[in-house]
Motif scaffolding. Sequence first.
Motif, mmCIF file in Angstrom:
data_model
loop_
_atom_site.group_PDB
_atom_site.id
_atom_site.type_symbol
_atom_site.label_atom_id
_atom_site.label_comp_id
_atom_site.label_asym_id
_atom_site.label_seq_id
_atom_site.Cartn_x
_atom_site.Cartn_y
_atom_site.Cartn_z
ATOM 1 N N LYS A 171 0.825 -1.210 0.000
ATOM 2 C CA LYS A 171 0.000 0.000 0.000
ATOM 3 C C LYS A 171 0.857 1.257 0.000
ATOM 4 N N ASN A 172 2.147 1.099 0.292
ATOM 5 C CA ASN A 172 3.080 2.237 0.290
ATOM 6 C C ASN A 172 4.006 2.223 -0.926
ATOM 7 N N SER A 173 3.822 1.272 -1.827
ATOM 8 C CA SER A 173 4.736 1.096 -2.973
ATOM 9 C C SER A 173 6.189 1.032 -2.500
ATOM 10 N N MET A 176 11.148 -2.529 -0.327
ATOM 11 C CA MET A 176 12.082 -3.068 0.679
ATOM 12 C C MET A 176 12.223 -4.593 0.646
ATOM 13 N N GLY A 213 8.100 3.968 -1.608
ATOM 14 C CA GLY A 213 7.580 4.357 -0.303
ATOM 15 C C GLY A 213 8.280 3.644 0.840
ATOM 16 N N ASN A 214 7.790 3.955 2.048
ATOM 17 C CA ASN A 214 8.358 3.368 3.266
ATOM 18 C C ASN A 214 7.625 2.105 3.643
ATOM 19 N N CYS A 215 8.366 1.095 4.030
ATOM 20 C CA CYS A 215 7.742 -0.156 4.487
ATOM 21 C C CYS A 215 7.098 0.073 5.848
ATOM 22 N N THR A 216 5.850 -0.405 6.020
ATOM 23 C CA THR A 216 5.214 -0.328 7.335
ATOM 24 C C THR A 216 4.921 -1.736 7.869
ATOM 25 N N ASN A 217 5.693 -2.690 7.405
ATOM 26 C CA ASN A 217 5.647 -4.069 7.917
ATOM 27 C C ASN A 217 4.273 -4.714 7.816
ATOM 28 N N ILE A 218 3.556 -4.396 6.765
ATOM 29 C CA ILE A 218 2.222 -4.968 6.557
ATOM 30 C C ILE A 218 2.336 -6.458 6.230
ATOM 31 N N ALA A 220 2.163 -7.825 3.173
ATOM 32 C CA ALA A 220 1.464 -8.247 1.949
ATOM 33 C C ALA A 220 2.465 -8.689 0.881
ATOM 34 N N LEU A 231 9.919 -11.736 4.912
ATOM 35 C CA LEU A 231 10.121 -10.424 5.541
ATOM 36 C C LEU A 231 11.417 -10.387 6.352
ATOM 37 N N ILE A 234 13.933 -8.126 5.046
ATOM 38 C CA ILE A 234 13.816 -6.684 5.346
ATOM 39 C C ILE A 234 14.444 -6.407 6.708
ATOM 40 N N ALA A 235 14.172 -7.287 7.673
ATOM 41 C CA ALA A 235 14.772 -7.117 9.010
ATOM 42 C C ALA A 235 16.301 -7.148 8.898
#
Lengths: 247, 225
Positions: A171-173, A176, A213-218, A220, A231, A234-235
């Motif tokens: 949702k943030n494009s 990451m 965009g910024n990752c918000t750990n969703i 998806a 994920l 990313i961590a």
Amino acid sequence: MNLTLKIWRQKGPQDKGRMVDYKVNDISEHMSFLEMMDVLNEQLVNSGDEPVAFDHDCREGICGMCSLYINGQAHGPDRGITTCQLHMRMFNDGDTITIEPFRAKAFPVIKDLVIDRMSFERIQQAGGYISVNTSGNTQDANNIPISKHAADEAMDAAACIGCGACVATCKNSSAMLFVGAKVSQFALLPQGQIEAAERVLNMVAQMDLEGFGNCTNIGACEIECPKGISLDNIARMNRELMKASLK
Amino acid sequence: MSGFFKSSIGRKVAMALSAFFLMFFLLIHITINLISVFSEDTFNTVSHFMGTNPLIQFGMQPVLIFGVVFHFVLGFVLELKNRKAVGVSYARNNGGANSTWMSRNMVYSGAAILAFIVLHFIDFWIPEINTKYIIGDMSGTMEGVEGFRYYEELKHKFEDPFRVGAYVIAFVFLALHLLHGFTSAFQSMGVTAGRKKGLQNLGKAYSIIIPLGFIFIALYHHFNH
């Protein structure tokens, strides 16, 4: 099966674009989604219309070119697949299928469903490699001890095909998951660790420059990724960047 | 290191650090509030200490206000930046197929919590600052009340059913925010939260127990006085 297709048509990068409805009949459930698109294009060409432009290449889930957003999901309503691996048996007779290009500012539309993913290439060029001369003096890979765990994790990260489904579904494009995988596949191995700090700093800087965009750990991205990139990558990238920034 | 906080990942880390601070503060806040259920005198004593101790008033309180403001300002800035990164929206998007409602709507649950904080400041903080620093009454007492005034004020605030209702709704939003935010903060700090079932369960427990505790306290004082 007979289907109604709602497809994004856009003449070029400057065109505003719009959704256009098409009907396709007698589609076999055994067809791949791209074969169904081929049938539609044949129909359009025969009636003198412009065929729908869409990306595809290997058609066996390896190249990552087929980038369609189908019924609100990257690569359609199935898990762990690219669009070319999606079959028409996932749909029912009479369905309306919405087909859009992957959306992100950093993935501008070139035409119809074809997008420009060169931003991924530029991120790769910023550090997604190791500076090793492989011309004739390569040593045996088994000379460098690597734990099974690290090798497995590096291999899992390297499975990323750079299709962009992570960006399209986020949702943030955010890119990451892609960058995390590319950073991880090298950071986990001794050959990549020498340039690890420089790599993560440069790749993250390029990612930000491209306007992702910024990752918000969703999460998806992980679910929709055709190669199951986790994920955890990313961590790991976050840890690598923190480490590199403290140096 | 300053370059780090200008990067997208650096900003994630900054959000996570401020979130940890605020989650720690919530623990202190609920501990003190729970005392009001068990002992009026202890609650008054602790409240007077928190309200008059210079280290808390001039050290911790500004840090807390900064933490809250920092978290929501950065949250909104990142949301706007993310919306800019998206560009054209999908005609059809099935977000529920791959993510939770909580994770996709942090900005809305955050905005609801922010609205609650404004109400909470008007209810408790502004009158407190007025009494102590404008009027200059640091005694912690009021006319007609024996001993300290804090418990009496608390009781009075929770008489209004609309206020209690607003508080309960706000705490539901707090739970929704925490249900994603708790593990997300750890993930941003580089912890592989997806693999750690213990951390996920701790997150769920924290996200449900803390808001439920606040709801219980509000309802307790509403129905017991």
